[in-house]
Design an enzyme around this catalytic site. Structure first.
Site, PDB file in Angstrom:
ATOM      1  N   CYS B  87       0.840  -1.201   0.000  1.00 60.68           N
ATOM      2  CA  CYS B  87       0.000   0.000   0.000  1.00 60.68           C
ATOM      3  C   CYS B  87       0.879   1.257   0.000  1.00 60.68           C
ATOM      4  O   CYS B  87       1.569   1.514  -0.973  1.00 60.68           O
ATOM      5  CB  CYS B  87      -0.967  -0.056   1.184  1.00 60.68           C
ATOM      6  SG  CYS B  87      -2.360   1.068   1.016  1.00 60.68           S
ATOM      7  N   HIS B 196      -3.758  -5.732   1.157  1.00 61.62           N
ATOM      8  CA  HIS B 196      -3.141  -6.019   2.453  1.00 61.62           C
ATOM      9  C   HIS B 196      -3.227  -7.497   2.826  1.00 61.62           C
ATOM     10  O   HIS B 196      -4.107  -7.892   3.590  1.00 61.62           O
ATOM     11  CB  HIS B 196      -3.818  -5.194   3.545  1.00 61.62           C
ATOM     12  CG  HIS B 196      -3.600  -3.734   3.408  1.00 61.62           C
ATOM     13  ND1 HIS B 196      -2.433  -3.119   3.800  1.00 61.62           N
ATOM     14  CD2 HIS B 196      -4.378  -2.754   2.906  1.00 61.62           C
ATOM     15  CE1 HIS B 196      -2.507  -1.820   3.558  1.00 61.62           C
ATOM     16  NE2 HIS B 196      -3.680  -1.568   3.006  1.00 61.62           N
ATOM     17  N   GLU B 198      -1.480  -8.878   4.914  1.00 61.86           N
ATOM     18  CA  GLU B 198      -1.234  -8.987   6.355  1.00 61.86           C
ATOM     19  C   GLU B 198      -2.519  -8.950   7.168  1.00 61.86           C
ATOM     20  O   GLU B 198      -2.520  -9.327   8.338  1.00 61.86           O
ATOM     21  CB  GLU B 198      -0.261  -7.885   6.829  1.00 61.86           C
ATOM     22  CG  GLU B 198      -0.828  -6.472   6.886  1.00 61.86           C
ATOM     23  CD  GLU B 198      -0.750  -5.707   5.566  1.00 61.86           C
ATOM     24  OE1 GLU B 198      -0.680  -6.350   4.503  1.00 61.86           O
ATOM     25  OE2 GLU B 198      -0.772  -4.459   5.615  1.00 61.86           O
TER      26      GLU B 198
END
Lengths: 749, 224
Positions: B87, B196, B198
């Site tokens: 990002c 994302h 994560e």
């Protein structure tokens, strides 16, 4: 300019008392007092406290401290009726935010606050600074913010102005929350023409801290440094929208909009810097500079600690040149904090704020005089005793008028003009029931990596606590049309619905914050709405062990003499010991559907009555608090025993809408078996839940032995919603109708 | 594996990334401050995480790309060390010239936070070898400026040299050229992507679609 220590003494040369600026001429002072909104008797009281005519800065301090916004002068007598205590409440109303214990040595901090007027004038920045302000209230207490919610009310969705306001508000909330990295996980939106000229933007923040590491505003320690941190002070927000600035301005620089501009980047740095400093032992007290800026933070910190305070405006970090003491004391520039440090900790604190590239300045000291003394350029600009500023603040018990009771409307009182299937399709696409995806998709709900239930997935948002399995559930609720029809019933319902929404995910509801949005309190019918709503809320809070720990009052929400619907927005928080226990709306295939709670077919104030029969009439559905508690406790027990696959409370739109929402959330159909009329399927009777379980018979038996009304509704499965009487609607068709409304409305914004 | 995460003023997904790395590698990553001049000795992976470094003022990632730590990150990449930019981290990598192109404002002109589906175009890199080529997976996206753009020549080279690691599947959410979601450096050691992963390593929170990226990284350094 950012002095790190006071290089000028606070007393004058050779410790002689410093000279004061001359007071205003009596006539001029009286005229300005009226412009600043002080009533003649309030001004007379201020003169009595001072024993002389005020200076401009003093007049400014009195007028903002005694404003409705800061003093709660019309609402205090009523707010006292709300229950605020429970064994798990660590900090109740009066601090920046309330705090509850949530187990494992942890505590949750939360509060909701309005930013209504600025959001109409300048939707983006009005909403953005609303988010910023409530975040500061929460991290000021020592908490890391873990979630934001927002309760929004807009006008008639067909009006271009409504679209413009809504677009700006949503962008503003997202722009601030996304940047500071706090997930926006929930909230609510209603539309009604009563909000055409006065939208409501109520922002809520929830934070987490260790229960033994709570920071408060009470400043102590004679001689301790008063420190200013954060962004610089500018001329924005001075005195709000009512001030006629032309009267004062020495040049046109002062004719600036009164809406503040938010800087979420500065806020993010401020959060990290404050939390880093809070991990040390340097801070005695801390307070954010919100409404009335340096004035209210200085007064509150010294006042709560029973101290005095001297502030030297020469040391305040300033964004522009030539600001007066009056302007600095009343500025509402954003992203600023005031703190009192322990002796010898200034260097440590300064190093942390410098690391985060923020201003840091010692601007004063605590004294033992019990007075707030403001100095600027070698002169005393203000010198006011603190105790009477608070104890003699105006307090009004304004006249109240009761809202007349409205007739009860049930099935037999109104014919069904369209049939069940057509009504359902209209309702799921109506502005108050349609999908809010257009809004959520602009809010980062996942940052932080702990969001277990996001908007649309469950009745309440569920956010796990980092490094724990424990989670918090949170929701905001209010049904303004009920409050308009019967403020007491509506107040009760708002609290009950928050409790119900937390229960529906499996959480144990613990406490609420309230954001009381009403019209002009000087009108008896408005003050009566307020008093009645508080009465209803208090009854629900008591019956449900759900105390109020923080709140905010926003009055004078009127445009051209027309008030908004009374809107006591409730923010509720509950605890889940294990995030894995949380349930949502999505049903599995082949589950038994069971309705918990009693159905009488209450159509008064229902969305069916408004959207299908075109009538906004009748008494709102009553809440039986004993039944509410019994039904909710039963549902929660079933969820925590792992016997519930999905759960949804029956609220706006009634039973058929509730089942339809479960179908849309899961993409799974249902075959419903009870025969019922429009009152049965669309009545908004309270204290009800729809549960999807593997063994419906066992649930019905358990309900029977617990004395809880329960009814078999049918089974989930397939991809259509089948209503007794032969109608079948495809879930895809429902979803398409539900999803289309907001994007259509907002096209081109 | 020794991983380091760089924190800039305004970074906000560093803890998400640390949790994902610790969950998959069993080892806490080191958090670095943007003013640090050096990486810890033996660093295998440097992560530039998501957020709003410097408030996205000027251009997303532009000021962070000038931070002192970026010289060390560049040297690490040149040595063949692994760099992951997610990002805002991807935006920094393009601003720093470690990856080509730029991230423009989303075609809708709105910040978009939703799930997106990506297709794995390269499953033979340290970041992706636990995926199958052509496999699709979901991840959260949350950005206002994720619309990948580059000149025609660069695009031709990226596609010709097979440096597009991830592509949006189905609807292109932000208007990216060729639906590009993530690209690799020519030596395949630097990956930048907008979504994302994560936030997708936990069945209770966001699902586990992003796990293969982290298990790939962990296995790449199993011995380290």
């Amino acid at each position: 300019m950012t002095g790190t220590s006071l290089d000028k003494p606070l007393t004058g040369p050779e410790n002689r008392p410093m000279a004061s600026v001359p007071p205003l001429a009596p006539e001029r002072a009286r005229q300005l007092a009226a412009e600043f909104g002080l009533k003649p008797d309030e001004y007379a009281r201020a003169l009595g406290i001072l024993g002389r005519d005020p200076t401009l800065a003093e007049l400014g301090i009195f007028s903002v401290m005694w404003s409705e916004h800061c003093s709660y002068k019309s609402s205090r007598v009523w707010l006292k009726e709300l229950p605020t205590k429970a064994p798990w409440v660590l900090v109740g109303p009066g601090e920046n935010a309330g705090v509850i214990e949530i187990g494992e040595g942890l505590a949750a901090v939360f509060k909701m606050e309005s930013h209504n007027h600025p959001s109409f004038i300048e939707p983006y920045n009005g909403a953005a600074t609303g988010v910023g302000g409530i975040l500061r209230d929460v991290f000021t207490m020592g908490a890391r913010p873990i979630a934001n919610l927002n309760a929004l009310r807009f006008g008639d969705p067909k009006l271009p102005k409504t679209r413009q306001v809504m677009d700006g508000v949503v962008r503003g909330i997202g722009g601030y929350g996304n940047c500071v990295g706090v997930p926006t996980v929930g909230g609510e939106v209603n539309f009604h023409p009563a909000y055409n000229g006065n939208p409501l933007v109520n922002a809520m923040t929830v934070g987490i801290l260790k229960a033994d590491r709570i920071f408060t505003a009470a400043a102590t320690g004679l001689g301790n440094a008063v420190v200013y941190v954060g962004s610089k002070t500018g001329r924005d927000g001075i005195h709000g929208a009512t001030m006629s600035s032309a009267e004062f301005s020495e040049d046109s620089e002062e004719k600036r909009p009164t809406v503040q501009i938010g800087d979420p980047f500065a806020e993010k740095l401020l959060i990290e810097a404050c939390l880093e400093l809070m991990a040390t032992d340097a801070i005695v007290a801390i307070q954010d500079m919100g409404a009335a800026g340096l004035t209210s933070s200085g007064v509150e910190m010294a006042g709560k600690g029973g101290m005095g305070v001297e502030l030297d405006m020469d040391h305040v970090p300033q964004r522009e040149e030539g600001m007066s003491a009056y302007e600095m004391m009343l500025s509402e520039s954003q992203e600023r904090m005031l703190m009192v440090l322990k002796p010898g900790r200034e260097a440590l604190a300064e190093s942390i704020f410098r690391k985060w590239e923020l201003d840091f300045a010692v601007i004063g000291r605590l004294t033992d005089t019990g007075r707030i003394v403001i100095k600027h350029k070698g002169l005393v600009e203000a010198d006011i005793p603190l105790a009477p500023l608070e104890s003699e603040a105006p307090l009004y018990r304004r006249p109240t008028a009761e809202t007349p009771k409205l007739p009860v409307i049930v099935t037999k009182d109104v014919a069904d003009p369209v049939g069940l299937a057509a009504a359902l399709k209209t309702l799921v696409a109506s502005p108050d029931l349609c999908s809010r995806r257009w809004i959520w998709d602009q809010y980062d709900a996942q940052v932080g990596g702990q969001t277990a239930k996001r908007p649309g997935q469950a009745d309440a948002a569920v956010v796990r606590i980092e490094d724990h399995v424990r989670a918090l559930a949170m929701t905001t609720d209010c049904t303004p049309r009920y409050c308009q029809a019967d403020p007491e019933a509506g107040g009760k319902q708002a609290v009950a619905e928050a409790w119900r929404n937390l229960t529906a995910v499996g959480a144990l509801p613990r406490a609420i914050t309230d954001n009381m949005n009403f019209g002009n309190p000087e009108k008896p019918e408005i003050m009566g709405q307020f008093a009645s709503a508080v009465r209803g809320m208090a009854a629900a809070c008591t019956a449900l062990d759900f105390p109020v720990i923080s709140g905010n009052v926003s009055l004078y929400n009127e445009t051209e003499g027309k008030a908004i619907l009374p809107t006591p927005a409730i923010g509720g928080v509950g605890v889940l010991e294990d995030v894995a226990q949380a349930v949502g709306l999505a049903m599995p295939q082949g589950a038994d559907l069971v309705l918990i709670g009693e159905t009488a077919g209450w159509l008064g104030q229902s969305l069916w009555l408004r959207e299908i029969a075109g009538r906004e009439e009748g008494a709102p559905p009553p809440v039986d608090l004993a039944a509410e508690r019994r039904n909710g406790d039963f549902v929660r027990t079933e969820i925590l025993a792992g016997r519930v696959g999905a759960c949804h409370d029956c609220a706006d739109g009634g039973l058929l809408v509730t089942v339809a929402e479960m179908c849309m959330a899961s993409g799974v159909g249902a075959r419903l078996t009870p025969t019922g009329d429009h009152g049965f399927w669309f009545g908004e009777d309270q204290s009800r839940y729809v549960l999807a379980v593997t063994d419906g018979a066992a649930l019905l038996a358990a309900a029977k032995s617990a004395g809880v009304p329960a009814l078999a509704l049918g089974r989930s499965g397939g991809n259509t919603l089948e209503i007794p009487g032969g109608d079948a609607i495809s879930v895809d068709e429902l979803t398409a109708a539900n999803e289309a409304t907001l994007p259509e409305l907002m096209r081109g914004t | 594996m020794k991983a380091s995460i760089v924190v800039f003023p305004g970074t906000n997904r560093e803890r998400d990334m640390a949790i994902a790395l610790e969950r998959t590698t069993g080892r806490k990553p080191t958090m670095l401050w943007h003013r640090d001049a050096e990486l810890p000795a033996g660093t295998d992976l440097v992560v530039l995480p998501g957020g709003f470094s410097y408030g996205d003022y000027l251009r997303c990632g532009a000021m962070a790309a000038q931070s002192p730590i970026m010289a060390a990150v560049r040297a690490h990449a040149e040595r063949g060390g692994l760099v992951l930019g997610v990002c805002n981290g991807f935006q920094m990598l393009t601003e720093a010239g470690l990856l080509p192109g730029a991230l423009l404002q989303n075609a809708s002109l709105r910040f978009l936070a939703m799930n997106c589906t990506m297709r794995v175009e390269r499953a033979d890199t340290a970041f992706t070898h636990h995926f199958q080529r052509g496999q699709t997976f979901q991840a959260t996206m949350a950005h206002g400026d994720g619309n990948y753009f580059c000149d025609a020549e660069t695009l031709k080279r990226l596609e010709g040299e097979n440096l597009v690691a991830l592509r949006y599947e189905g609807e292109n959410p932000n208007g990216s050229l060729n639906a590009i979601a993530g690209i690799l450096s020519p030596n395949l050691r630097v990956l930048g992507l907008m979504p994302h992963p994560e936030n997708c390593v936990d069945p209770l929170v966001g699902g586990t679609d992003g796990l293969p990226m982290f298990t790939s990284l962990a296995e790449s350094f199993a011995a380290a």
